[in-house]
Design a protein around this motif. Sequence first.
Motif, short mmCIF file in Angstrom:
data_model
loop_
_atom_site.label_atom_id
_atom_site.label_comp_id
_atom_site.label_asym_id
_atom_site.label_seq_id
_atom_site.Cartn_x
_atom_site.Cartn_y
_atom_site.Cartn_z
N GLU A 56 0.86 -1.19 0.00
CA GLU A 56 0.00 0.00 0.00
C GLU A 56 0.89 1.23 0.00
O GLU A 56 1.97 1.22 0.58
CB GLU A 56 -0.88 0.03 1.25
N GLY A 57 0.41 2.30 -0.64
CA GLY A 57 1.13 3.57 -0.61
C GLY A 57 2.22 3.73 -1.64
O GLY A 57 3.10 4.57 -1.48
N ALA A 58 2.17 2.97 -2.73
CA ALA A 58 3.20 3.08 -3.78
C ALA A 58 3.30 4.51 -4.29
O ALA A 58 4.39 4.97 -4.65
CB ALA A 58 2.91 2.12 -4.92
N GLU A 59 2.20 5.25 -4.27
CA GLU A 59 2.21 6.64 -4.73
C GLU A 59 3.01 7.55 -3.80
O GLU A 59 3.37 8.67 -4.17
CB GLU A 59 0.77 7.17 -4.88
N ASN A 60 3.32 7.07 -2.60
CA ASN A 60 4.11 7.85 -1.63
C ASN A 60 5.61 7.52 -1.69
O ASN A 60 6.38 8.03 -0.88
CB ASN A 60 3.58 7.63 -0.21
N CYS A 61 6.00 6.64 -2.60
CA CYS A 61 7.40 6.25 -2.76
C CYS A 61 8.06 7.12 -3.82
O CYS A 61 7.48 7.35 -4.88
CB CYS A 61 7.50 4.79 -3.17
N LEU A 62 9.27 7.60 -3.53
CA LEU A 62 10.00 8.35 -4.54
C LEU A 62 10.40 7.41 -5.67
O LEU A 62 10.50 6.20 -5.48
CB LEU A 62 11.24 9.01 -3.92
N PRO A 63 10.66 7.94 -6.87
CA PRO A 63 10.95 7.09 -8.03
C PRO A 63 12.19 6.20 -7.85
O PRO A 63 13.11 6.53 -7.10
CB PRO A 63 11.19 8.10 -9.16
N VAL A 64 12.19 5.11 -8.58
CA VAL A 64 13.33 4.17 -8.61
C VAL A 64 14.50 4.84 -9.31
O VAL A 64 14.35 5.37 -10.41
CB VAL A 64 12.93 2.88 -9.36
N GLY A 65 15.67 4.82 -8.68
CA GLY A 65 16.88 5.38 -9.28
C GLY A 65 17.64 4.31 -10.05
O GLY A 65 17.27 3.12 -10.03
N PRO A 66 18.73 4.70 -10.74
CA PRO A 66 19.48 3.76 -11.59
C PRO A 66 20.03 2.54 -10.86
O PRO A 66 19.90 1.42 -11.37
CB PRO A 66 20.63 4.61 -12.15
N LEU A 67 20.64 2.72 -9.69
CA LEU A 67 21.22 1.57 -8.96
C LEU A 67 20.11 0.63 -8.51
O LEU A 67 20.23 -0.59 -8.62
CB LEU A 67 22.03 2.05 -7.75
N GLU A 68 19.02 1.19 -8.02
CA GLU A 68 17.89 0.37 -7.58
C GLU A 68 17.27 -0.37 -8.77
O GLU A 68 16.94 -1.55 -8.68
CB GLU A 68 16.85 1.23 -6.88
N ARG A 69 17.13 0.31 -9.90
CA ARG A 69 16.57 -0.31 -11.11
C ARG A 69 17.41 -1.53 -11.50
O ARG A 69 16.89 -2.60 -11.80
CB ARG A 69 16.55 0.70 -12.26
N GLU A 70 18.73 -1.37 -11.49
CA GLU A 70 19.64 -2.47 -11.82
C GLU A 70 19.43 -3.65 -10.87
O GLU A 70 19.40 -4.80 -11.29
CB GLU A 70 21.08 -1.94 -11.73
N GLY A 71 19.29 -3.35 -9.58
CA GLY A 71 19.08 -4.40 -8.59
C GLY A 71 17.77 -5.14 -8.77
O GLY A 71 17.71 -6.37 -8.68
N ILE A 72 16.71 -4.40 -9.04
CA ILE A 72 15.39 -5.02 -9.24
C ILE A 72 15.40 -5.89 -10.49
O ILE A 72 14.88 -7.01 -10.49
CB ILE A 72 14.29 -3.93 -9.32
N GLU A 73 16.03 -5.40 -11.55
CA GLU A 73 16.14 -6.20 -12.78
C GLU A 73 16.95 -7.47 -12.53
O GLU A 73 16.63 -8.54 -13.06
CB GLU A 73 16.75 -5.37 -13.90
N ALA A 74 18.00 -7.39 -11.70
CA ALA A 74 18.82 -8.56 -11.38
C ALA A 74 18.01 -9.59 -10.59
O ALA A 74 18.28 -10.79 -10.66
CB ALA A 74 20.06 -8.14 -10.59
N LEU A 75 17.00 -9.13 -9.85
CA LEU A 75 16.12 -10.03 -9.12
C LEU A 75 15.09 -10.68 -10.05
O LEU A 75 14.28 -11.50 -9.63
CB LEU A 75 15.36 -9.27 -8.02
N ARG A 76 15.13 -10.26 -11.32
CA ARG A 76 14.18 -10.73 -12.33
C ARG A 76 12.74 -10.39 -11.96
O ARG A 76 11.82 -11.18 -12.11
CB ARG A 76 14.33 -12.22 -12.59
N ARG A 77 12.60 -9.17 -11.45
CA ARG A 77 11.28 -8.65 -11.09
C ARG A 77 10.99 -7.45 -11.99
O ARG A 77 11.91 -6.77 -12.44
CB ARG A 77 11.28 -8.17 -9.64
N PRO A 78 9.72 -7.16 -12.22
CA PRO A 78 9.39 -5.97 -13.02
C PRO A 78 9.72 -4.70 -12.26
O PRO A 78 9.57 -4.66 -11.03
CB PRO A 78 7.88 -6.10 -13.26
N VAL A 79 10.18 -3.69 -12.96
CA VAL A 79 10.44 -2.39 -12.34
C VAL A 79 9.13 -1.61 -12.44
O VAL A 79 8.93 -0.77 -13.30
CB VAL A 79 11.60 -1.65 -13.03
N ASP A 80 8.20 -1.97 -11.54
CA ASP A 80 6.86 -1.41 -11.57
C ASP A 80 6.54 -0.56 -10.35
O ASP A 80 5.40 -0.14 -10.15
CB ASP A 80 5.82 -2.53 -11.71
#
Length: 108
Positions: A56-80
């Motif tokens: 809950e509250g995804a709208e209250n999260c600041l955007p995903v940055g480059p390092l975090e995006r790389e990590g999420i992709e490495a987890l094989r999860r969508p960057v959603d």
Amino acid sequence: MDGEVSHRVAVRPSGVELDVLDDEDVFTAAQRLGYRWPTLCGGKGTCRTCFVQVEEGAENCLPVGPLEREGIEALRRPVDGLTRLACRLRVQGPVTVTKRGVRRRVQE
């Protein structure tokens, strides 16, 4: 903490509630408040062990940055915006996340 703005982050299933300051990430807030958060790299954004699922509250999260995006992709999860790294996740309002293994640090 006088004059500083904080935002409530609820952690399931443990029931932990964190007051996260504007200038800190969820992982750092947990450590400051005496909680152990699963990690291998200590919050540097490289191990990806700290990842959470935003419920809950995804709208209250600041955007995903480059390092975090790389990590999420490495987890094989969508960057959603729903899978996030706690060591990079900054919030601007109430958020509920799921992360197993978060608990109060044992006093030695």
